[in-house]
Scaffold this active site. Sequence first.
Site, PDB file in Angstrom:
ATOM      1  N   HIS A  62       1.640  -1.186   0.049  1.00 24.95           N
ATOM      2  CA  HIS A  62       0.006  -0.249   0.042  1.00 24.95           C
ATOM      3  C   HIS A  62       0.993   1.206   0.298  1.00 24.95           C
ATOM      4  O   HIS A  62       1.713   1.266   0.585  1.00 24.95           O
ATOM      5  CB  HIS A  62      -1.012   0.061   1.185  1.00 24.95           C
ATOM      6  CG  HIS A  62      -0.258  -0.285   2.261  1.00 24.95           C
ATOM      7  ND1 HIS A  62      -0.935   1.433   2.954  1.00 24.95           N
ATOM      8  CD2 HIS A  62      -0.255  -0.718   3.750  1.00 24.95           C
ATOM      9  CE1 HIS A  62      -0.195   1.360   4.193  1.00 24.95           C
ATOM     10  NE2 HIS A  62       0.303  -0.462   4.836  1.00 24.95           N
ATOM     11  N   GLU A 193      -5.501   1.464   2.577  1.00 18.69           N
ATOM     12  CA  GLU A 193      -5.168   0.302   3.435  1.00 18.69           C
ATOM     13  C   GLU A 193      -5.204   0.403   4.955  1.00 18.69           C
ATOM     14  O   GLU A 193      -6.123   0.396   4.998  1.00 18.69           O
ATOM     15  CB  GLU A 193      -4.137   0.026   3.075  1.00 18.69           C
ATOM     16  CG  GLU A 193      -3.459  -1.663   3.719  1.00 18.69           C
ATOM     17  CD  GLU A 193      -3.059  -1.663   5.129  1.00 18.69           C
ATOM     18  OE1 GLU A 193      -2.392  -2.763   5.670  1.00 18.69           O
ATOM     19  OE2 GLU A 193      -2.807  -0.232   5.858  1.00 18.69           O
ATOM     20  N   GLU A 194      -4.484   2.131   5.081  1.00 22.36           N
ATOM     21  CA  GLU A 194      -4.687   2.287   6.180  1.00 22.36           C
ATOM     22  C   GLU A 194      -5.710   3.076   7.279  1.00 22.36           C
ATOM     23  O   GLU A 194      -6.760   2.774   8.279  1.00 22.36           O
ATOM     24  CB  GLU A 194      -3.908   3.893   6.660  1.00 22.36           C
ATOM     25  CG  GLU A 194      -1.788   3.386   6.971  1.00 22.36           C
ATOM     26  CD  GLU A 194      -2.011   1.902   7.680  1.00 22.36           C
ATOM     27  OE1 GLU A 194      -2.352   2.066   8.692  1.00 22.36           O
ATOM     28  OE2 GLU A 194      -0.743   2.037   7.595  1.00 22.36           O
ATOM     29  N   ASP A 216       3.540  -6.361   3.268  1.00 26.82           N
ATOM     30  CA  ASP A 216       3.966  -4.779   4.557  1.00 26.82           C
ATOM     31  C   ASP A 216       4.558  -5.405   5.893  1.00 26.82           C
ATOM     32  O   ASP A 216       4.471  -6.315   5.921  1.00 26.82           O
ATOM     33  CB  ASP A 216       2.325  -4.994   4.309  1.00 26.82           C
ATOM     34  CG  ASP A 216       1.280  -3.949   5.096  1.00 26.82           C
ATOM     35  OD1 ASP A 216       2.320  -2.961   5.868  1.00 26.82           O
ATOM     36  OD2 ASP A 216       0.508  -3.399   5.588  1.00 26.82           O
ATOM     37  N   HIS A 302       3.069   2.692  13.194  1.00 26.83           N
ATOM     38  CA  HIS A 302       2.286   4.015  13.615  1.00 26.83           C
ATOM     39  C   HIS A 302       2.984   4.890  14.708  1.00 26.83           C
ATOM     40  O   HIS A 302       1.875   6.094  15.062  1.00 26.83           O
ATOM     41  CB  HIS A 302       0.943   3.705  13.629  1.00 26.83           C
ATOM     42  CG  HIS A 302      -0.063   3.089  12.069  1.00 26.83           C
ATOM     43  ND1 HIS A 302      -1.252   3.173  12.843  1.00 26.83           N
ATOM     44  CD2 HIS A 302       0.470   2.226  11.122  1.00 26.83           C
ATOM     45  CE1 HIS A 302      -1.261   2.174  11.460  1.00 26.83           C
ATOM     46  NE2 HIS A 302      -0.132   2.309  10.731  1.00 26.83           N
TER      47      HIS A 302
HETATM   48 CO    CO Z   1      -0.414   0.235   8.879  1.00 26.09          CO
HETATM   49 ZN    ZN Z   2       0.570  -0.866   6.572  1.00 27.50          ZN
END
Ligand code: CO
Ligand code: ZN
Length: 330
Positions: A62, A193-194, A216, A302
Amino acid sequence: MNDLIKKLVEAFGPSGFEDGMRDLVRPEIEAYADDLRVDNLGNLIAYKKGDGSGLKVMLAAHIDEIGVMVSHITEEGFCRFTNIGGVLPHNLNGSRVQFANGTVGIISSDRLTDRSKIHGLDKHYIDVGASSKEDCPVSVGDPAGFKREFLAQGKRLTAKSMDDRIGCVVAIEALKRLESTPHDLYFAFTVQEEVGVRGALTAANQIDPDVGIALDVTLTGDVPESNPMAVRLGDGAAIKVKDSGMIAHVGLVNVMKQRADEAGISYQLEVLTGGSTDARSMQISNGGAAAGCISIPCRYVHSQSETVDADDVEACIQLLVEILSKPIEL
Ligand code: CO
Ligand code: ZN
Protein backbone atom coordinates in the site's frame (compact mmCIF):
# COMPACT_ATOMS: atom_id res chain seq x y z
CA MET A 1 18.35 1.19 -2.23
CA ASN A 2 18.38 3.73 0.61
CA ASP A 3 17.83 6.50 -1.96
CA LEU A 4 14.61 4.85 -3.08
CA ILE A 5 13.51 4.25 0.52
CA LYS A 6 14.19 7.87 1.43
CA LYS A 7 12.27 9.12 -1.59
CA LEU A 8 9.21 7.02 -0.79
CA VAL A 9 9.06 7.38 3.01
CA GLU A 10 9.41 11.16 2.96
CA ALA A 11 6.66 11.64 0.38
CA PHE A 12 3.16 12.89 1.15
CA GLY A 13 0.31 10.41 0.73
CA PRO A 14 -2.35 10.02 3.42
CA SER A 15 -5.13 7.55 2.54
CA GLY A 16 -7.28 8.96 -0.25
CA PHE A 17 -4.57 11.40 -1.33
CA GLU A 18 -2.02 9.11 -2.94
CA ASP A 19 -1.53 10.91 -6.30
CA GLY A 20 2.01 12.03 -5.50
CA MET A 21 3.01 8.56 -4.37
CA ARG A 22 1.72 7.07 -7.60
CA ASP A 23 3.84 9.56 -9.53
CA LEU A 24 6.93 8.45 -7.58
CA VAL A 25 6.36 4.69 -8.00
CA ARG A 26 5.40 4.73 -11.69
CA PRO A 27 8.83 5.67 -13.13
CA GLU A 28 10.48 3.00 -10.94
CA ILE A 29 8.46 0.14 -12.45
CA GLU A 30 7.54 1.33 -15.96
CA ALA A 31 10.45 -0.37 -17.72
CA TYR A 32 9.77 -3.73 -16.05
CA ALA A 33 6.03 -4.02 -16.69
CA ASP A 34 4.15 -5.24 -19.77
CA ASP A 35 1.22 -3.02 -18.84
CA LEU A 36 0.57 -0.29 -16.30
CA ARG A 37 -2.77 1.16 -15.30
CA VAL A 38 -4.53 3.15 -12.61
CA ASP A 39 -8.02 2.06 -11.60
CA ASN A 40 -10.95 4.20 -10.46
CA LEU A 41 -9.94 4.11 -6.80
CA GLY A 42 -6.34 5.04 -7.59
CA ASN A 43 -4.52 1.71 -7.31
CA LEU A 44 -1.49 1.58 -9.59
CA ILE A 45 -1.33 -1.89 -11.14
CA ALA A 46 1.68 -3.21 -13.05
CA TYR A 47 1.24 -6.40 -15.05
CA LYS A 48 4.11 -8.73 -15.93
CA LYS A 49 3.32 -11.59 -18.26
CA GLY A 50 4.31 -15.16 -17.37
CA ASP A 51 5.21 -18.03 -19.69
CA GLY A 52 1.67 -19.43 -19.50
CA SER A 53 2.42 -22.37 -17.19
CA GLY A 54 1.79 -20.69 -13.85
CA LEU A 55 -0.93 -19.03 -11.80
CA LYS A 56 -2.40 -15.56 -11.63
CA VAL A 57 -0.59 -13.96 -8.72
CA MET A 58 -1.36 -10.58 -7.20
CA LEU A 59 1.14 -8.71 -5.04
CA ALA A 60 -0.07 -5.83 -2.91
CA ALA A 61 1.87 -3.08 -1.18
CA HIS A 62 0.00 0.00 0.00
CA ILE A 63 1.14 3.47 -0.97
CA ASP A 64 -1.06 5.35 1.49
CA GLU A 65 0.00 6.38 4.99
CA ILE A 66 -1.73 7.42 8.20
CA GLY A 67 -2.31 11.15 8.62
CA VAL A 68 -4.70 13.80 9.87
CA MET A 69 -7.45 15.99 8.39
CA VAL A 70 -8.55 19.45 9.48
CA SER A 71 -12.07 19.27 10.89
CA HIS A 72 -12.50 22.76 12.36
CA ILE A 73 -10.51 26.01 12.58
CA THR A 74 -10.77 28.18 15.70
CA GLU A 75 -11.19 31.98 15.60
CA GLU A 76 -7.50 32.19 16.65
CA GLY A 77 -6.40 30.10 13.64
CA PHE A 78 -5.69 26.75 15.30
CA CYS A 79 -6.80 23.62 13.45
CA ARG A 80 -8.68 20.85 15.17
CA PHE A 81 -8.36 17.59 13.32
CA THR A 82 -9.52 14.03 12.91
CA ASN A 83 -7.44 10.96 12.15
CA ILE A 84 -6.82 9.27 8.81
CA GLY A 85 -6.16 5.69 9.89
CA GLY A 86 -4.59 4.54 13.15
CA VAL A 87 -3.11 7.72 14.60
CA LEU A 88 -2.02 7.20 18.22
CA PRO A 89 -2.54 10.18 20.57
CA HIS A 90 0.51 9.32 22.71
CA ASN A 91 2.76 9.82 19.65
CA LEU A 92 1.50 13.29 18.79
CA ASN A 93 2.72 16.12 21.01
CA GLY A 94 5.44 18.11 19.25
CA SER A 95 4.92 16.28 15.97
CA ARG A 96 5.14 18.10 12.67
CA VAL A 97 2.71 17.55 9.84
CA GLN A 98 2.83 18.78 6.28
CA PHE A 99 -0.10 19.71 4.06
CA ALA A 100 -0.28 19.23 0.30
CA ASN A 101 0.39 22.96 -0.23
CA GLY A 102 3.64 22.74 1.75
CA THR A 103 2.35 24.31 4.96
CA VAL A 104 3.95 22.73 8.02
CA GLY A 105 2.00 22.50 11.26
CA ILE A 106 2.98 21.61 14.81
CA ILE A 107 0.73 19.41 16.90
CA SER A 108 0.10 20.16 20.55
CA SER A 109 -2.68 19.41 22.98
CA ASP A 110 -4.90 21.25 25.44
CA ARG A 111 -3.46 21.62 28.93
CA LEU A 112 -3.25 18.39 30.88
CA THR A 113 -4.49 18.69 34.44
CA ASP A 114 -3.25 15.16 35.17
CA ARG A 115 0.06 14.47 33.45
CA SER A 116 -0.28 10.73 33.82
CA LYS A 117 -3.14 10.87 31.32
CA ILE A 118 -3.14 11.52 27.58
CA HIS A 119 -5.75 13.53 25.77
CA GLY A 120 -7.72 11.98 22.92
CA LEU A 121 -7.31 13.34 19.39
CA ASP A 122 -10.20 15.78 19.87
CA LYS A 123 -8.15 17.70 22.46
CA HIS A 124 -5.17 18.13 20.14
CA TYR A 125 -4.71 20.90 17.59
CA ILE A 126 -2.36 21.93 14.79
CA ASP A 127 -0.56 25.28 14.94
CA VAL A 128 0.14 26.38 11.36
CA GLY A 129 1.46 29.79 12.34
CA ALA A 130 -1.83 31.59 11.71
CA SER A 131 -3.19 34.26 14.05
CA SER A 132 -6.82 34.08 12.96
CA LYS A 133 -9.25 31.91 11.06
CA GLU A 134 -8.99 34.36 8.14
CA ASP A 135 -5.22 34.07 7.64
CA CYS A 136 -5.09 30.30 8.17
CA PRO A 137 -3.28 28.81 5.12
CA VAL A 138 -5.26 25.54 5.23
CA SER A 139 -8.98 24.72 5.13
CA VAL A 140 -11.41 22.28 6.66
CA GLY A 141 -11.02 18.99 4.76
CA ASP A 142 -7.30 19.45 4.04
CA PRO A 143 -5.24 16.32 4.79
CA ALA A 144 -1.72 16.35 6.22
CA GLY A 145 0.96 13.69 6.52
CA PHE A 146 3.58 13.46 9.24
CA LYS A 147 6.91 15.10 8.47
CA ARG A 148 10.10 13.30 9.46
CA GLU A 149 13.44 12.79 7.75
CA PHE A 150 14.66 9.31 6.84
CA LEU A 151 17.44 8.04 9.11
CA ALA A 152 19.88 5.26 8.23
CA GLN A 153 21.99 4.23 11.21
CA GLY A 154 23.97 1.14 10.33
CA LYS A 155 21.42 -1.49 9.35
CA ARG A 156 18.61 0.22 11.21
CA LEU A 157 16.42 2.31 8.94
CA THR A 158 13.97 4.72 10.56
CA ALA A 159 11.24 6.89 9.08
CA LYS A 160 7.60 7.80 9.18
CA SER A 161 5.54 5.61 6.85
CA MET A 162 7.89 2.64 6.59
CA ASP A 163 4.34 1.26 6.82
CA ASP A 164 4.10 0.60 3.99
CA ARG A 165 6.57 2.35 1.74
CA ILE A 166 9.12 -0.33 2.68
CA GLY A 167 6.65 -2.92 1.33
CA CYS A 168 6.52 -0.87 -1.88
CA VAL A 169 10.33 -1.00 -2.03
CA VAL A 170 10.24 -4.80 -1.62
CA ALA A 171 7.73 -5.03 -4.50
CA ILE A 172 9.68 -2.65 -6.76
CA GLU A 173 13.02 -4.37 -6.11
CA ALA A 174 11.57 -7.84 -6.67
CA LEU A 175 10.00 -6.73 -9.96
CA LYS A 176 13.35 -5.31 -11.06
CA ARG A 177 15.29 -8.45 -10.14
CA LEU A 178 12.86 -10.99 -11.52
CA GLU A 179 14.40 -12.47 -14.64
CA SER A 180 11.62 -14.86 -15.61
CA THR A 181 8.37 -16.11 -14.14
CA PRO A 182 5.84 -18.83 -14.97
CA HIS A 183 3.10 -16.65 -13.42
CA ASP A 184 0.99 -13.79 -14.65
CA LEU A 185 1.93 -11.17 -12.08
CA TYR A 186 -0.04 -8.14 -10.99
CA PHE A 187 1.91 -5.79 -8.75
CA ALA A 188 -0.72 -3.58 -7.12
CA PHE A 189 0.38 -0.43 -5.33
CA THR A 190 -2.78 0.00 -3.36
CA VAL A 191 -4.63 2.94 -1.85
CA GLN A 192 -6.61 3.36 1.39
CA GLU A 193 -5.17 0.39 3.28
CA GLU A 194 -4.90 2.34 6.51
CA VAL A 195 -8.62 3.12 6.54
CA GLY A 196 -9.77 -0.48 6.09
CA VAL A 197 -7.82 -2.33 3.35
CA ARG A 198 -10.07 -0.79 0.68
CA GLY A 199 -7.91 -0.37 -2.42
CA ALA A 200 -6.67 -3.96 -2.39
CA LEU A 201 -10.25 -5.22 -2.32
CA THR A 202 -11.34 -3.41 -5.47
CA ALA A 203 -8.02 -4.25 -7.18
CA ALA A 204 -8.39 -7.95 -6.31
CA ASN A 205 -11.99 -7.94 -7.51
CA GLN A 206 -10.76 -6.80 -10.94
CA ILE A 207 -7.67 -9.00 -11.13
CA ASP A 208 -9.34 -12.10 -9.62
CA PRO A 209 -6.03 -13.74 -8.62
CA ASP A 210 -5.42 -17.39 -7.73
CA VAL A 211 -2.82 -16.31 -5.20
CA GLY A 212 -2.50 -13.02 -3.30
CA ILE A 213 0.61 -11.98 -1.42
CA ALA A 214 0.69 -8.78 0.60
CA LEU A 215 3.94 -7.03 1.45
CA ASP A 216 3.58 -5.06 4.64
CA VAL A 217 5.19 -4.38 7.99
CA THR A 218 4.47 -6.34 11.15
CA LEU A 219 5.15 -5.71 14.82
CA THR A 220 8.00 -7.16 16.86
CA GLY A 221 8.23 -8.56 20.36
CA ASP A 222 11.80 -7.47 21.05
CA VAL A 223 11.51 -4.13 22.86
CA PRO A 224 11.05 -3.49 26.60
CA GLU A 225 7.62 -4.56 27.90
CA SER A 226 6.35 -5.37 24.41
CA ASN A 227 3.50 -7.75 23.78
CA PRO A 228 4.94 -11.27 23.63
CA MET A 229 5.54 -12.01 19.94
CA ALA A 230 8.03 -14.32 18.24
CA VAL A 231 9.14 -11.80 15.59
CA ARG A 232 12.42 -9.96 16.17
CA LEU A 233 14.11 -7.20 14.22
CA GLY A 234 17.05 -8.60 12.24
CA ASP A 235 15.91 -12.24 12.33
CA GLY A 236 14.76 -12.26 8.71
CA ALA A 237 11.63 -12.05 6.59
CA ALA A 238 8.43 -12.76 8.53
CA ILE A 239 6.08 -15.29 6.94
CA LYS A 240 2.60 -14.51 8.20
CA VAL A 241 0.61 -17.44 9.57
CA LYS A 242 -2.21 -15.43 11.15
CA ASP A 243 -3.26 -11.92 12.06
CA SER A 244 -6.53 -10.59 13.41
CA GLY A 245 -8.05 -10.33 9.93
CA MET A 246 -6.76 -13.41 8.17
CA ILE A 247 -5.47 -16.94 8.48
CA ALA A 248 -2.91 -17.38 5.71
CA HIS A 249 -3.41 -20.20 3.20
CA VAL A 250 -1.54 -23.20 4.64
CA GLY A 251 -0.24 -24.36 1.25
CA LEU A 252 1.07 -20.89 0.47
CA VAL A 253 2.79 -20.63 3.86
CA ASN A 254 4.46 -23.99 3.13
CA VAL A 255 5.63 -22.79 -0.30
CA MET A 256 7.10 -19.66 1.32
CA LYS A 257 8.94 -21.71 3.98
CA GLN A 258 10.20 -24.18 1.39
CA ARG A 259 11.57 -21.49 -0.93
CA ALA A 260 13.27 -19.76 2.00
CA ASP A 261 14.82 -23.05 3.18
CA GLU A 262 16.08 -23.96 -0.30
CA ALA A 263 17.63 -20.55 -0.90
CA GLY A 264 19.05 -20.15 2.59
CA ILE A 265 17.00 -17.02 3.31
CA SER A 266 16.47 -16.33 7.00
CA TYR A 267 12.83 -16.18 8.02
CA GLN A 268 10.57 -16.27 11.05
CA LEU A 269 6.93 -17.19 11.47
CA GLU A 270 4.52 -14.42 12.33
CA VAL A 271 1.39 -14.59 14.43
CA LEU A 272 0.09 -11.04 14.86
CA THR A 273 -2.63 -10.60 17.47
CA GLY A 274 -3.78 -7.13 16.38
CA GLY A 275 -3.99 -5.64 12.90
CA SER A 276 -4.28 -6.91 9.35
CA THR A 277 -3.09 -6.23 5.80
CA ASP A 278 -4.15 -6.15 2.15
CA ALA A 279 -3.89 -9.97 2.23
CA ARG A 280 -7.25 -10.05 3.99
CA SER A 281 -8.88 -8.18 1.08
CA MET A 282 -7.34 -10.46 -1.52
CA GLN A 283 -8.38 -13.56 0.40
CA ILE A 284 -12.08 -12.61 0.44
CA SER A 285 -12.33 -10.97 -2.99
CA ASN A 286 -14.68 -12.50 -5.56
CA GLY A 287 -14.71 -16.26 -4.97
CA GLY A 288 -11.61 -16.07 -2.79
CA ALA A 289 -7.86 -16.39 -3.30
CA ALA A 290 -5.06 -18.30 -1.56
CA ALA A 291 -3.61 -15.41 0.41
CA GLY A 292 -0.53 -14.82 2.47
CA CYS A 293 1.84 -12.08 3.47
CA ILE A 294 5.56 -11.50 3.58
CA SER A 295 6.03 -9.09 6.46
CA ILE A 296 8.88 -6.74 7.15
CA PRO A 297 9.49 -6.69 10.94
CA CYS A 298 9.10 -3.11 12.18
CA ARG A 299 9.40 -1.43 15.56
CA TYR A 300 7.24 1.53 16.58
CA VAL A 301 4.58 1.04 13.89
CA HIS A 302 2.32 4.07 13.45
CA SER A 303 4.83 6.40 15.04
CA GLN A 304 7.07 8.73 13.07
CA SER A 305 10.10 6.57 13.81
CA GLU A 306 9.05 3.24 12.34
CA THR A 307 12.24 1.17 12.31
CA VAL A 308 13.22 -1.77 10.10
CA ASP A 309 16.44 -3.71 9.54
CA ALA A 310 18.13 -3.57 6.13
CA ASP A 311 18.94 -7.31 6.20
CA ASP A 312 15.29 -8.15 6.85
CA VAL A 313 14.26 -5.99 3.90
CA GLU A 314 16.78 -7.78 1.69
CA ALA A 315 15.52 -11.18 2.92
CA CYS A 316 11.94 -10.19 2.01
CA ILE A 317 12.99 -9.15 -1.51
CA GLN A 318 14.93 -12.38 -2.05
CA LEU A 319 12.09 -14.52 -0.73
CA LEU A 320 9.58 -12.82 -3.01
CA VAL A 321 11.83 -13.32 -6.04
CA GLU A 322 12.26 -17.03 -5.16
CA ILE A 323 8.50 -17.52 -4.83
CA LEU A 324 7.62 -15.70 -8.05
CA SER A 325 10.32 -17.21 -10.24
CA LYS A 326 9.26 -20.83 -9.53
CA PRO A 327 6.03 -22.83 -9.78
CA ILE A 328 3.63 -22.42 -6.85
CA GLU A 329 2.08 -25.73 -5.87
CA LEU A 330 -0.59 -25.23 -3.29
CO1 CO B 1 -0.40 0.71 9.03
ZN1 ZN C 1 0.66 -1.26 6.41
